[in-house]
Design a protein around this motif. Structure first.
Motif, mmCIF file in Angstrom:
data_model
loop_
_atom_site.group_PDB
_atom_site.id
_atom_site.type_symbol
_atom_site.label_atom_id
_atom_site.label_comp_id
_atom_site.label_asym_id
_atom_site.label_seq_id
_atom_site.Cartn_x
_atom_site.Cartn_y
_atom_site.Cartn_z
ATOM 1 N N SER A 21 0.934 -1.684 -0.137
ATOM 2 C CA SER A 21 0.064 0.326 0.074
ATOM 3 C C SER A 21 0.991 0.774 0.403
ATOM 4 C CB SER A 21 -0.644 0.016 1.239
ATOM 5 O OG SER A 21 -1.966 -1.406 1.058
ATOM 6 N N GLU A 39 1.644 9.239 -5.667
ATOM 7 C CA GLU A 39 1.497 10.501 -5.670
ATOM 8 C C GLU A 39 2.941 10.935 -6.389
ATOM 9 O OE1 GLU A 39 3.483 11.942 -2.020
ATOM 10 O OE2 GLU A 39 4.667 14.066 -3.311
ATOM 11 N N ARG A 99 0.681 4.134 -2.602
ATOM 12 C CA ARG A 99 0.212 5.858 -2.530
ATOM 13 C C ARG A 99 1.537 6.259 -2.941
ATOM 14 N NH1 ARG A 99 -1.692 3.535 2.611
ATOM 15 N NH2 ARG A 99 0.604 3.846 3.593
#
Ligand SMILES: [Fe+2]
Ligand SMILES: [Fe+2]
Length: 277
Positions: free
Chosen positions: A107, A115, A111
């Motif tokens: 995860s 980004e 993420r």
């Protein structure tokens, strides 16, 4: 230029190309992120993987004669930021990452990629490596509808990205490859794991069996793939790969070049210029 980078430059002529194209070919970042939203297990894993690569990168550098010093020992996401800055400065037509962008799918890695990847100003293409792992569906947000066989067009040039991260090519992938490569475009193939053939055996013997796909022991569809891309009539003559963490150039069949990239952890990457005749 930042002493972190160890770029290599290659020119390939592709008769019939509508103009010159520049690719930035990078590979094997092995991102292992953690952040404030992580579980203790995720933090422990990120730290352990990062520490492991602080040693691992030296082994690969030694094996391939690349330089490595303190400028290369920075957090793994720091590499991605450096490559974003470099790419935005040298302005390639496309950035191509030949796999192992992540140490494994987590995860916090996802993420981080969600980004950071949009910070690349040029299109960022990425094909899955054996480390990336996970389910194919998890890559759809990054790779589109078919992570197993992606296609990106730039004028007459067509980049075809095949997921060979399990050392196999399926019949479905091969069928799409043939269809995409034979429509009159000028195709370049990219995948994570390089191939070892009779023709490039002397070069690829430098790395162990783990690092290449060969006919020996391959399942029938993978053998058919190898037969297809080595055939003189196959329009593909440039195959870009990663996985070995070093830069290796070889002729895998008559007039057909395979090029791997040094790991981005060592600042390695290939600037590839594709030139009209
Ligand atoms: Fe790797
Ligand atoms: Fe790999």
């Amino acid at each position: 230029m930042d002493p972190f980078f160890q770029l290599r430059e290659f020119d390939f002529t592709m008769p019939g190309l509508d103009r010159e194209y520049k690719l930035l070919h990078i590979s094997d970042i092995h991102l292992a992120e953690w952040d404030v939203d992580c579980t203790p297990e995720e933090i422990a894993y990120g730290k352990e993987a990062t520490a492991s690569w602080e040693k691992g990168r030296f082994n690969f550098a030694r094996a391939f004669g690349d330089s490595v010093d303190e400028v290369h020992v920075i957090p793994l996401h720091g590499y991605l930021q450096k490559w974003i800055e470099l790419a935005n400065e040298i302005k390639p037509d496309v950035i191509l990452c030949t796999g192992d962008l992540m140490e494994r799918i987590t995860s916090p890695n996802l993420r981080c990629l969600k980004e950071m990847l949009p910070r690349f100003e040029a299109p960022f293409l990425w094909v899955r490596g054996n480390h990336d792992g996970g389910e194919e569906s998890e890559y759809i947000p990054f790779m589109g509808e078919h992570p197993a066989w992606q296609v990106f067009r730039l004028g007459k040039l067509k980049l075809i990205l095949l997921d060979n991260s399990k050392k196999e090519i399926t019949a479905d992938q091969l069928a799409h490859l043939r269809e995409e490569a034979e429509d009159g475009c000028l195709p370049v193939l990219a995948a994570h794991i390089p191939i070892r053939t009779e023709k490039n055996d002397a070069v690829m013997a430098k790395v162990g069996e783990y690092f290449t796909i060969t006919k020996d022991g391959a399942v029938p569809d993978t053998r058919a793939f190898l037969e297809y891309i080595t055939a003189p009539e196959c329009p593909i003559s440039l195959f870009l790969c990663g996985h070995v963490h070093g830069c290796m150039i070889s002729q895998y069949a008559e007039g057909k070049t395979q090029l791997t990239a040094t790991s981005t952890m060592l600042g390695g990457g290939n600037i590839i210029r594709l030139l009209p005749q």
